[in-house]
Design an enzyme around this catalytic site. Sequence first.
Site, PDB file in Angstrom:
ATOM      1  N   ILE A   1      -2.961  -0.455   6.518  1.00 60.37           N
ATOM      2  CA  ILE A   1      -2.057   0.795   5.654  1.00 60.37           C
ATOM      3  C   ILE A   1      -3.441   1.819   5.837  1.00 60.37           C
ATOM      4  CG2 ILE A   1      -0.838  -0.749   4.172  1.00 60.37           C
ATOM      5  CD1 ILE A   1      -2.780  -0.021   2.140  1.00 60.37           C
ATOM      6  N   ASP A   2      -4.555   1.576   6.145  1.00 61.16           N
ATOM      7  CA  ASP A   2      -5.406   2.727   6.174  1.00 61.16           C
ATOM      8  C   ASP A   2      -5.356   3.509   7.537  1.00 61.16           C
ATOM      9  OD1 ASP A   2      -6.858   1.899   3.933  1.00 61.16           O
ATOM     10  OD2 ASP A   2      -8.096   0.604   4.821  1.00 61.16           O
TER      11      ASP A   2
ATOM     12  N   ARG B   1     -11.255   3.404   2.225  1.00 56.97           N
ATOM     13  CA  ARG B   1     -12.775   3.474   1.901  1.00 56.97           C
ATOM     14  C   ARG B   1     -13.381   4.309   3.078  1.00 56.97           C
ATOM     15  NH1 ARG B   1     -16.484  -0.234  -0.030  1.00 56.97           N
ATOM     16  NH2 ARG B   1     -14.724  -1.599  -0.797  1.00 56.97           N
TER      17      ARG B   1
ATOM     18  N   ASN C   1      -9.157  -4.072  11.812  1.00 56.81           N
ATOM     19  CA  ASN C   1     -10.376  -4.098  12.323  1.00 56.81           C
ATOM     20  C   ASN C   1     -11.171  -5.426  12.662  1.00 56.81           C
ATOM     21  OD1 ASN C   1     -10.284  -1.220  12.886  1.00 56.81           O
ATOM     22  ND2 ASN C   1     -11.092  -0.888  10.552  1.00 56.81           N
TER      23      ASN C   1
END
Length: 404
Positions: free
Chosen positions: A137-138, A182, A108
Amino acid sequence: MSSGKILVAQGGGPTAVINQSMVGVALEARRFRDVKLVYGARHGVRGIVDEDFVDLTQETSHNLEAVANTPSSALGSTRDKPDLKYCQEIFKVLRAHEIEHFFYIGGNDSSDTVRIVSEEAHKANYPLRSIHIPKTIDNDLVGSDHTPGFPSAARFVAQAFAGANLDNAALPGVYVGVVMGRHAGFLTAASALGKKFDDDGPHLIYLPERIFEIPKFLADVKAMYERHGRCVIAVSEGIHDASGQPIITQLAKDVEKDAHGNVQLSGTGALADLLCEEIKNRLGIKRVRGDTFGYLQRSFIGCVSDVDQREAREVGEKAVQYAMWGKADGSVAIKRTGFYSADYELLPLSAVAGKTRVMEDEFISAAGTDVTDAFRMYLRPLLGSRMPDAFRLRPNAVPKVLRP
């Protein structure tokens, strides 16, 4: 007359396949007659500002291919989050070196950096083509079916929980595994792909897309423990309460923060330890164990999805093609076609930059502690070939003699 210079950099957390994208850029660019030099910036945007470049044109194809198959960021990375002033410095360096094609591999924040640099080039009427190449990886980039790096990390998580489940079945108790993520729970949800039998773990999955309540968590664990005589739990590091406050801040006395003021969630092991203590103290279960997968899931060298490798290479190649043949800056996105195949699209930078994707409701069970079959169907083809399998002995019990 064109300078024939291009620059590629890697940003954010390393992955198992980010080098495939970098090599995809380097090798594809070298096929174009107008490309004279391919530079790599060491340690991401920090290397651009510091003019810390390496000449990838001088690398042999053999060594580039070997590096492509090696996890982590070969050029080095950075956690710098450039603001407008920082991006203006980036643009100054690009202009000074007469670089006319800029490729930045990242998530991002990286997409937002490319957006700002692109805007600065347009303001200055400088002929710079800026392309963002996806990586995280998120799996939280907007506009993509999935992002390179996620499938390999998901493969690791699925296999790790399959192994943890076997261990927990042999020596029953409660096991808590904390996974990165997160804001998005995709990677934690991947733990469900390690299940084979109905009573396999993880028996409970907790995602940041749902509110986490400690009393409800303890009740869930108690119910599963009573049902199965054991309980395997997958927990996202980003679980939070109704106010958005991370759970770790409620349980820990001292909370570490990163350079950007965010609560440190990865790599500390604190959340797993604290949840285990809650289970021991509140439920009276003696055998409670916890692990934090931490950085292992990002660049684990023995666990890479071949699908992920192929697509990471192709997004790098497509980025060069879009830059050389196209007329717009943008972010390369993976689009799913058929049961499973991938196509690619160049999205406007404004459609991706600074935005965060979270798991869709259709992927999360009504109870909020499991995933749906839709998620399993979504993820399974991404994990690649030769996924290991687990087997059980059949319950052919021998009749008792002394204790019938």
